[in-house]
Write a protein that holds these residues in place. Sequence first.
Motif, PDB file in Angstrom:
ATOM      1  N   GLY A   1       0.785  -1.226   0.000  1.00 41.00           N
ATOM      2  CA  GLY A   1       0.000   0.000   0.000  1.00 41.00           C
ATOM      3  C   GLY A   1       0.820   1.281   0.000  1.00 41.00           C
ATOM      4  N   TYR A   2       2.103   1.188  -0.368  1.00 44.55           N
ATOM      5  CA  TYR A   2       2.975   2.370  -0.384  1.00 44.55           C
ATOM      6  C   TYR A   2       2.811   3.172  -1.673  1.00 44.55           C
ATOM      7  CZ  TYR A   2       5.616  -0.070   3.319  1.00 44.55           C
ATOM      8  OH  TYR A   2       5.999  -0.716   4.451  1.00 44.55           O
ATOM      9  N   ILE A   3       2.481   2.465  -2.760  1.00 43.59           N
ATOM     10  CA  ILE A   3       2.288   3.131  -4.049  1.00 43.59           C
ATOM     11  C   ILE A   3       1.055   2.551  -4.724  1.00 43.59           C
ATOM     12  CG2 ILE A   3       4.758   3.630  -4.373  1.00 43.59           C
ATOM     13  CD1 ILE A   3       4.867   1.359  -6.403  1.00 43.59           C
ATOM     14  N   GLU A   4       0.588   3.254  -5.739  1.00 50.08           N
ATOM     15  CA  GLU A   4      -0.534   2.756  -6.537  1.00 50.08           C
ATOM     16  C   GLU A   4      -0.274   3.085  -7.999  1.00 50.08           C
ATOM     17  OE1 GLU A   4      -3.790   4.737  -4.666  1.00 50.08           O
ATOM     18  OE2 GLU A   4      -3.407   6.631  -5.687  1.00 50.08           O
ATOM     19  N   ALA A   5      -0.903   2.317  -8.852  1.00 45.57           N
ATOM     20  CA  ALA A   5      -0.774   2.540 -10.290  1.00 45.57           C
ATOM     21  C   ALA A   5      -1.880   3.469 -10.753  1.00 45.57           C
ATOM     22  CB  ALA A   5      -0.853   1.214 -11.039  1.00 45.57           C
ATOM     23  N   GLY A   6      -1.511   4.396 -11.614  1.00 42.77           N
ATOM     24  CA  GLY A   6      -2.500   5.280 -12.219  1.00 42.77           C
ATOM     25  C   GLY A   6      -2.985   4.675 -13.522  1.00 42.77           C
ATOM     26  N   SER A   7      -3.868   5.370 -14.183  1.00 44.14           N
ATOM     27  CA  SER A   7      -4.360   4.881 -15.471  1.00 44.14           C
ATOM     28  C   SER A   7      -3.642   5.617 -16.595  1.00 44.14           C
ATOM     29  CB  SER A   7      -5.869   5.078 -15.573  1.00 44.14           C
ATOM     30  OG  SER A   7      -6.173   6.446 -15.448  1.00 44.14           O
ATOM     31  N   SER A   8      -3.531   4.925 -17.710  1.00 43.18           N
ATOM     32  CA  SER A   8      -2.858   5.497 -18.866  1.00 43.18           C
ATOM     33  C   SER A   8      -3.375   4.819 -20.122  1.00 43.18           C
ATOM     34  CB  SER A   8      -1.347   5.288 -18.743  1.00 43.18           C
ATOM     35  OG  SER A   8      -0.692   5.692 -19.924  1.00 43.18           O
ATOM     36  N   ASP A   9      -3.394   5.563 -21.225  1.00 43.06           N
ATOM     37  CA  ASP A   9      -3.775   4.986 -22.508  1.00 43.06           C
ATOM     38  C   ASP A   9      -2.688   4.046 -23.020  1.00 43.06           C
ATOM     39  OD1 ASP A   9      -6.108   6.445 -22.419  1.00 43.06           O
ATOM     40  OD2 ASP A   9      -5.294   8.107 -23.603  1.00 43.06           O
ATOM     41  N   ASP A  10      -1.454   4.306 -22.618  1.00 42.56           N
ATOM     42  CA  ASP A  10      -0.304   3.510 -23.047  1.00 42.56           C
ATOM     43  C   ASP A  10       0.075   2.545 -21.925  1.00 42.56           C
ATOM     44  OD1 ASP A  10       2.066   2.450 -23.959  1.00 42.56           O
ATOM     45  OD2 ASP A  10       3.004   4.387 -24.405  1.00 42.56           O
ATOM     46  N   GLU A  11      -0.249   1.256 -22.086  1.00 42.70           N
ATOM     47  CA  GLU A  11       0.006   0.249 -21.055  1.00 42.70           C
ATOM     48  C   GLU A  11       1.502   0.139 -20.732  1.00 42.70           C
ATOM     49  OE1 GLU A  11      -0.807  -2.328 -18.093  1.00 42.70           O
ATOM     50  OE2 GLU A  11      -2.261  -1.166 -19.228  1.00 42.70           O
ATOM     51  N   ARG A  12       2.369   0.478 -21.696  1.00 38.54           N
ATOM     52  CA  ARG A  12       3.810   0.393 -21.463  1.00 38.54           C
ATOM     53  C   ARG A  12       4.325   1.556 -20.618  1.00 38.54           C
ATOM     54  NH1 ARG A  12       6.393   0.455 -26.972  1.00 38.54           N
ATOM     55  NH2 ARG A  12       4.766   1.992 -27.226  1.00 38.54           N
ATOM     56  N   ARG A  13       3.518   2.568 -20.426  1.00 37.18           N
ATOM     57  CA  ARG A  13       3.931   3.727 -19.635  1.00 37.18           C
ATOM     58  C   ARG A  13       2.934   3.989 -18.516  1.00 37.18           C
ATOM     59  NH1 ARG A  13       7.193   8.302 -22.294  1.00 37.18           N
ATOM     60  NH2 ARG A  13       8.754   7.069 -23.334  1.00 37.18           N
ATOM     61  N   LYS A  14       2.699   2.953 -17.730  1.00 33.63           N
ATOM     62  CA  LYS A  14       1.757   3.058 -16.619  1.00 33.63           C
ATOM     63  C   LYS A  14       2.390   3.910 -15.521  1.00 33.63           C
ATOM     64  CE  LYS A  14       0.069  -0.804 -15.337  1.00 33.63           C
ATOM     65  NZ  LYS A  14      -0.131  -2.116 -14.710  1.00 33.63           N
ATOM     66  N   PRO A  15       1.729   5.010 -15.127  1.00 29.77           N
ATOM     67  CA  PRO A  15       2.306   5.834 -14.063  1.00 29.77           C
ATOM     68  C   PRO A  15       2.040   5.235 -12.680  1.00 29.77           C
ATOM     69  CG  PRO A  15       0.257   6.808 -14.815  1.00 29.77           C
ATOM     70  CD  PRO A  15       0.515   5.598 -15.677  1.00 29.77           C
ATOM     71  N   TYR A  16       2.999   5.396 -11.806  1.00 25.82           N
ATOM     72  CA  TYR A  16       2.866   4.978 -10.413  1.00 25.82           C
ATOM     73  C   TYR A  16       2.989   6.227  -9.554  1.00 25.82           C
ATOM     74  CZ  TYR A  16       3.848   0.416 -12.411  1.00 25.82           C
ATOM     75  OH  TYR A  16       3.809  -0.723 -13.169  1.00 25.82           O
ATOM     76  N   MET A  17       2.375   6.194  -8.372  1.00 27.62           N
ATOM     77  CA  MET A  17       2.473   7.337  -7.472  1.00 27.62           C
ATOM     78  C   MET A  17       2.449   6.856  -6.028  1.00 27.62           C
ATOM     79  SD  MET A  17      -1.285   8.562  -8.507  1.00 27.62           S
ATOM     80  CE  MET A  17      -1.006   7.733 -10.054  1.00 27.62           C
ATOM     81  N   VAL A  18       3.071   7.620  -5.161  1.00 26.72           N
ATOM     82  CA  VAL A  18       3.124   7.289  -3.743  1.00 26.72           C
ATOM     83  C   VAL A  18       1.746   7.542  -3.118  1.00 26.72           C
ATOM     84  CG1 VAL A  18       3.884   9.563  -2.915  1.00 26.72           C
ATOM     85  CG2 VAL A  18       4.581   7.536  -1.692  1.00 26.72           C
ATOM     86  N   THR A  19       1.370   6.692  -2.170  1.00 25.62           N
ATOM     87  CA  THR A  19       0.123   6.866  -1.423  1.00 25.62           C
ATOM     88  C   THR A  19       0.417   7.675  -0.149  1.00 25.62           C
ATOM     89  OG1 THR A  19       0.495   4.852  -0.154  1.00 25.62           O
ATOM     90  CG2 THR A  19      -0.770   4.628  -2.213  1.00 25.62           C
ATOM     91  N   ILE A  20      -0.603   7.993   0.596  1.00 27.79           N
ATOM     92  CA  ILE A  20      -0.395   8.686   1.872  1.00 27.79           C
ATOM     93  C   ILE A  20       0.481   7.831   2.785  1.00 27.79           C
ATOM     94  CG2 ILE A  20      -1.560   9.483   3.976  1.00 27.79           C
ATOM     95  CD1 ILE A  20      -3.937  10.305   2.141  1.00 27.79           C
ATOM     96  N   LYS A  21       0.188   6.549   2.834  1.00 27.66           N
ATOM     97  CA  LYS A  21       0.984   5.623   3.647  1.00 27.66           C
ATOM     98  C   LYS A  21       2.445   5.608   3.169  1.00 27.66           C
ATOM     99  CE  LYS A  21       0.955   0.746   5.014  1.00 27.66           C
ATOM    100  NZ  LYS A  21       0.213  -0.520   4.844  1.00 27.66           N
ATOM    101  N   GLY A  22       2.649   5.573   1.861  1.00 28.37           N
ATOM    102  CA  GLY A  22       3.997   5.582   1.303  1.00 28.37           C
ATOM    103  C   GLY A  22       4.741   6.867   1.627  1.00 28.37           C
ATOM    104  N   ARG A  23       4.024   7.982   1.596  1.00 29.28           N
ATOM    105  CA  ARG A  23       4.629   9.278   1.941  1.00 29.28           C
ATOM    106  C   ARG A  23       5.076   9.267   3.406  1.00 29.28           C
ATOM    107  NH1 ARG A  23       4.458  14.165  -0.671  1.00 29.28           N
ATOM    108  NH2 ARG A  23       2.959  13.293  -2.130  1.00 29.28           N
ATOM    109  N   GLU A  24       4.254   8.702   4.304  1.00 31.88           N
ATOM    110  CA  GLU A  24       4.637   8.598   5.715  1.00 31.88           C
ATOM    111  C   GLU A  24       5.883   7.741   5.876  1.00 31.88           C
ATOM    112  OE1 GLU A  24       1.180   7.048   7.686  1.00 31.88           O
ATOM    113  OE2 GLU A  24       0.107   8.950   7.585  1.00 31.88           O
TER     114      GLU A  24
END
Length: 117
Positions: A62-85
């Motif tokens: 639960g530290y990061i999550e995947a975002g959505s993208s039209d390009d499956e090869r360039r799936k963005p990831y981002m830190v969650t609140i838990k990951g930021r802590e």
Amino acid sequence: MSKNDSMLTEQLTDSAYYILLSLLVPRHGYAIMKYIEELTEGEVTVGPATLYTLIKKMMKNGYIEAGSSDDERRKPYMVTIKGREIVMNEIERRSRMARQGLKAIESAKEENENEKK
């Protein structure tokens, strides 16, 4: 200590630490690797196998999550609140370790100087 408290004291590997730092802004895999290399001025590199193994583990925790993208090869990831802590606690832990190391060096210098007298 509760499970939530123990999560906040988890120690990250260097690679996991830099990946979380890179994901304070959403990035895809290649951008994560490039950011880490630029941030550390080439001192740290994270290869694809390490990156994607850690991404899976950090998503599971639960530290990061995947975002959505039209390009499956360039799936963005981002830190969650838990990951930021987790990363903020890790920054403090590593800062504390550096201060303790400097204190130990100063103490050793003083002891060595006193022994010479």
